[in-house]
Design a protein around this motif. Structure first.
Motif, mmCIF file in Angstrom:
data_model
loop_
_atom_site.group_PDB
_atom_site.id
_atom_site.type_symbol
_atom_site.label_atom_id
_atom_site.label_comp_id
_atom_site.label_asym_id
_atom_site.label_seq_id
_atom_site.Cartn_x
_atom_site.Cartn_y
_atom_site.Cartn_z
ATOM 1 N N GLU A 89 0.824 -1.211 0.000
ATOM 2 C CA GLU A 89 0.000 0.000 0.000
ATOM 3 C C GLU A 89 0.857 1.261 0.000
ATOM 4 O O GLU A 89 0.533 2.243 -0.684
ATOM 5 C CB GLU A 89 -0.958 0.027 1.189
ATOM 6 N N PHE A 90 1.954 1.259 0.749
ATOM 7 C CA PHE A 90 2.837 2.427 0.762
ATOM 8 C C PHE A 90 3.305 2.749 -0.657
ATOM 9 O O PHE A 90 3.245 3.893 -1.106
ATOM 10 C CB PHE A 90 4.042 2.183 1.669
ATOM 11 N N HIS A 91 3.766 1.732 -1.372
ATOM 12 C CA HIS A 91 4.265 1.959 -2.731
ATOM 13 C C HIS A 91 3.134 2.244 -3.716
ATOM 14 O O HIS A 91 3.335 2.973 -4.696
ATOM 15 C CB HIS A 91 5.113 0.774 -3.173
ATOM 16 N N MET A 92 1.953 1.679 -3.461
ATOM 17 C CA MET A 92 0.803 1.982 -4.306
ATOM 18 C C MET A 92 0.411 3.452 -4.174
ATOM 19 O O MET A 92 0.164 4.144 -5.171
ATOM 20 C CB MET A 92 -0.368 1.078 -3.899
ATOM 21 N N LEU A 93 0.367 3.944 -2.949
ATOM 22 C CA LEU A 93 0.064 5.359 -2.739
ATOM 23 C C LEU A 93 1.127 6.252 -3.364
ATOM 24 O O LEU A 93 0.820 7.291 -3.953
ATOM 25 C CB LEU A 93 -0.046 5.652 -1.239
ATOM 26 N N HIS A 165 -8.806 0.214 -7.514
ATOM 27 C CA HIS A 165 -9.053 0.353 -6.078
ATOM 28 C C HIS A 165 -9.841 -0.869 -5.632
ATOM 29 O O HIS A 165 -10.949 -1.113 -6.113
ATOM 30 C CB HIS A 165 -9.838 1.631 -5.791
ATOM 31 N N ALA A 166 -9.285 -1.632 -4.707
ATOM 32 C CA ALA A 166 -9.886 -2.920 -4.345
ATOM 33 C C ALA A 166 -11.160 -2.789 -3.516
ATOM 34 O O ALA A 166 -11.917 -3.754 -3.410
ATOM 35 C CB ALA A 166 -8.869 -3.774 -3.594
ATOM 36 N N PHE A 186 -5.763 2.271 -0.099
ATOM 37 C CA PHE A 186 -5.400 1.464 -1.265
ATOM 38 C C PHE A 186 -4.842 0.099 -0.879
ATOM 39 O O PHE A 186 -4.067 -0.494 -1.627
ATOM 40 C CB PHE A 186 -4.415 2.232 -2.147
ATOM 41 N N ASP A 187 -5.245 -0.403 0.287
ATOM 42 C CA ASP A 187 -4.899 -1.762 0.669
ATOM 43 C C ASP A 187 -5.424 -2.717 -0.399
ATOM 44 O O ASP A 187 -6.606 -2.672 -0.762
ATOM 45 C CB ASP A 187 -5.526 -2.082 2.029
ATOM 46 N N LYS A 188 -4.573 -3.554 -0.937
ATOM 47 C CA LYS A 188 -4.869 -4.520 -2.003
ATOM 48 C C LYS A 188 -5.116 -3.861 -3.366
ATOM 49 O O LYS A 188 -5.475 -4.535 -4.322
ATOM 50 C CB LYS A 188 -6.062 -5.402 -1.637
#
Length: 242
Positions: A89-93, A165-166, A186-188
């Motif tokens: 999630e950190f890298h997704m954000l 977005h999951a 943005f978890d998952k």
């Protein structure tokens, strides 16, 4: 932005060195958070707001949902650091923020080993100033069809950039200063290249289910099919013009 990494005991922390330094490890200590957030409690689904270094920040600890969450609420199976939910999630954000999309900027994330095969995680982001989530707003007042159209256009913008977005529901949509929408949690979530039409449509359908569920739960919930038509019409126009 430069991502720095350090270890402290069983914890591994990654952080944005433009915003915080290696002292940010203390932000993940529950005693420090409790003392510096007005005594807010760490409960499932509740974000903790606090200030640090002149920044307005939000702390989120990962909790399991469903039946399994009753037994192992905060612990996840560990394989590799880059595969943990918190790291992803950190890298997704970070990726979506660099695309210029309206998401909270990631500040730091922490993965703490519990056993060799289990971990707990937490992430800290910048707070979106002057914002409330869509659930709170619609329980109080309606939104204009113009705003619903803006939300549809924004969702299409995420999709044209292959962002999935999951869990697109009303609690994960913020409206700031009554005019600008943000997506959070943005978890998952993933950048899927390309994002399939089926996956994009599943995002939109998930939001519709969320709105209908809340409307059934709260008699005064301000949502109508006319609102939904405004959203989907704007969404389709944006998708088709890409």
């Amino acid at each position: 932005m430069v991502h720095r990494l350090f270890k402290s005991g069983l914890a591994t922390v990654i952080y944005d060195d433009e915003l915080v330094d290696a002292n940010c490890g203390k932000l993940f200590q529950l005693e420090w958070l409790h003392a510096n957030s007005g005594g807010q409690k760490l409960e499932r689904g509740t974000a903790v707001m606090f200030q640090y270094g002149g920044l307005e920040l939000v702390f989120k600890q990962y909790h399991r949902g469903g039946l399994i969450g009753r037994w192992i609420a905060k612990t996840y199976r560990y394989c590799r650091l880059k595969n943990t939910r918190v790291w992803r999630e950190f890298h997704m954000l970070d990726a979506t923020h660099k695309l210029g999309l309206p998401v909270p900027r990631p500040v730091a994330a922490c993965c703490t080993g519990i056993t060799p095969i289990a971990y707990r995680g937490a992430v800290i982001t910048e707070r979106v100033p002057g914002s409330k989530n869509l659930t709170e707003i619609l329980c109080e007042q309606p939104l204009s069809n113009e705003l619903w159209g803006k939300l549809g256009t924004l969702i299409a913008r995420f999709h044209t950039l292959n962002v999935f977005h999951a869990d697109l529901n009303t609690s994960n949509i913020l409206l700031a200063d009554k005019e600008k929408f943000y997506l959070v949690d943005f978890d998952k979530g993933e950048v899927r290249t390309p994002l399939s039409r089926k996956d994009a449509e599943s995002n939109v359908a998930r939001l519709h289910r969320s709105l209908n569920k809340l409307q059934g739960r709260h008699p005064a919930f301000c949502f109508s099919e006319d609102n939904w038509q405004a959203l989907t019409s704007a969404y389709q126009r944006a998708i088709n013009s890409d």
